[in-house]
Design an enzyme around this catalytic site. Structure first.
Site, PDB file in Angstrom:
ATOM      1  N   ASN A  63      72.776  20.337 -62.547  1.00 24.12           N
ATOM      2  CA  ASN A  63      72.423  18.979 -62.938  1.00 24.12           C
ATOM      3  C   ASN A  63      71.923  18.903 -64.375  1.00 24.12           C
ATOM      4  O   ASN A  63      71.032  18.092 -64.697  1.00 24.12           O
ATOM      5  CB  ASN A  63      71.415  18.370 -61.954  1.00 24.12           C
ATOM      6  CG  ASN A  63      72.103  17.672 -60.790  1.00 24.12           C
ATOM      7  OD1 ASN A  63      73.068  16.931 -60.983  1.00 24.12           O
ATOM      8  ND2 ASN A  63      71.641  17.917 -59.582  1.00 24.12           N
ATOM      9  N   ASP A 119      82.600  14.626 -55.401  1.00 21.23           N
ATOM     10  CA  ASP A 119      82.574  14.194 -56.809  1.00 21.23           C
ATOM     11  C   ASP A 119      82.496  15.396 -57.760  1.00 21.23           C
ATOM     12  O   ASP A 119      82.667  15.223 -58.968  1.00 21.23           O
ATOM     13  CB  ASP A 119      81.457  13.172 -57.081  1.00 21.23           C
ATOM     14  CG  ASP A 119      80.130  13.510 -56.413  1.00 21.23           C
ATOM     15  OD1 ASP A 119      80.037  14.528 -55.684  1.00 21.23           O
ATOM     16  OD2 ASP A 119      79.173  12.744 -56.623  1.00 21.23           O
ATOM     17  N   HIS A 120      82.290  16.609 -57.220  1.00 17.72           N
ATOM     18  CA  HIS A 120      82.259  17.825 -58.037  1.00 17.72           C
ATOM     19  C   HIS A 120      83.525  18.663 -57.827  1.00 17.72           C
ATOM     20  O   HIS A 120      84.075  18.678 -56.727  1.00 17.72           O
ATOM     21  CB  HIS A 120      81.064  18.708 -57.656  1.00 17.72           C
ATOM     22  CG  HIS A 120      79.729  18.093 -57.931  1.00 17.72           C
ATOM     23  ND1 HIS A 120      78.930  18.499 -58.968  1.00 17.72           N
ATOM     24  CD2 HIS A 120      79.058  17.103 -57.293  1.00 17.72           C
ATOM     25  CE1 HIS A 120      77.808  17.790 -58.941  1.00 17.72           C
ATOM     26  NE2 HIS A 120      77.864  16.934 -57.950  1.00 17.72           N
TER      27      HIS A 120
END
Length: 257
Positions: A147, A245-246
DNA sequence: ATGGCTACGATCCGTAGA
């Protein structure tokens, strides 16, 4: 050895894609984040049938991490020892003589928020943990969703993102504190094309516009970095119906590791 | 126009992600 990390955003929803991807890619070790399930509901049977032993640190609804490996993982340690944290974000294990730390670093929500303060405290604890791990394990890989987009080239629109969570200076300082331990960002050991990212927002046609960030990483100790022969991001699973989403990030080591 | 999507666990909306 081929090592991968993938934030699957729900192991329950993504299991068919994960199984397909394991068959197609055949990594030796896989670090998973955001399982969003407790250990008893983890699909251990299906993954074992696919040839992977599993070390799981699960939690209902949120977080949750696992290490999958062809060779069964040993010396499994859950969480960051000595750091009080309800959230299941870390699991470590040794596979074929490589110490693997799988990490799902906090998002931070917004700069200055309570969650942002937690993120910075959490990174400080991770740094201290990894410093100790490096003392014991010269062959160390730290793989996960950090992140943090380390540099502006890891951000599709650095101007729009300037100062925001995931790119703010204190977060990048926390990232560099990990590098200062002697860890290397595997992806940057090699020439890479421009505009390569590992996460794209589900909204705003993020993937189609390649409006992404590179926030998933594999960090390597000096010894493993020396033996690293490739590091890539596999965009293929992000193109599927109902994707995470990754995208997965891979790092490969030669026999010299 | 600062939203837009996805997953979860509890409903028919709130929380969280990044």
């Amino acid at each position: 050895m081929r090592l991968a990390t993938w934030n699957v955003n729900s192991i329950k929803v993504r299991l068919p894609q994960l199984l397909d991807w394991l068959r197609a890619t055949s990594p030796d070790v896989v670090c998973l984040q955001e399982l969003k399930t407790e250990e008893p509901k983890f699909p251990r049977t299906e993954l074992e049938a696919a040839g992977y032993a599993c070390a799981v640190n699960g939690q209902k609804t949120y977080n949750g991490v696992a290490i999958l490996s062809h060779t069964p993982p040993v010396d499994v340690v859950a969480d960051i020892p000595g750091f009080a944290d309800e959230q299941k974000r870390v699991i470590a294990a040794t596979v074929d003589g490589v110490r693997v730390v799988c990490a799902y670093c906090p998002n931070g929500q917004a700069v200055g928020s309570e969650k942002y303060q937690y993120k910075l405290r959490w990174f400080a604890a991770l740094r201290d943990y990894l410093a100790a791990e490096l003392q014991m394990h010269p062959r160390l890989a730290v793989a996960g969703d950090f992140n943090v987009a380390p540099e502006d080239r890891d951000v599709h629109d650095p101007k729009a993102w300037e100062g925001q969570v995931l790119v703010s200076a204190p977060e990048r300082d926390a990232w560099r504190a990990l590098l200062a331990l002697g860890l290397k960002d595997s992806f940057r050991l090699f020439e890479q094309p421009e505009k390569i990212y590992s996460w794209w927002d589900y909204r705003m046609l993020g993937f189609r516009r390649n409006a992404g960030l590179r926030i998933d990483h594999v960090l390597l100790s000096a010894r493993l970095a020396q033996a690293c022969t490739a590091s890539t991001i596999d965009k293929a699973p992000r193109k599927l119906e109902r994707p995470s989403d990754h995208a997965p990030v891979l790092a490969e080591f030669g026999a010299g590791a």
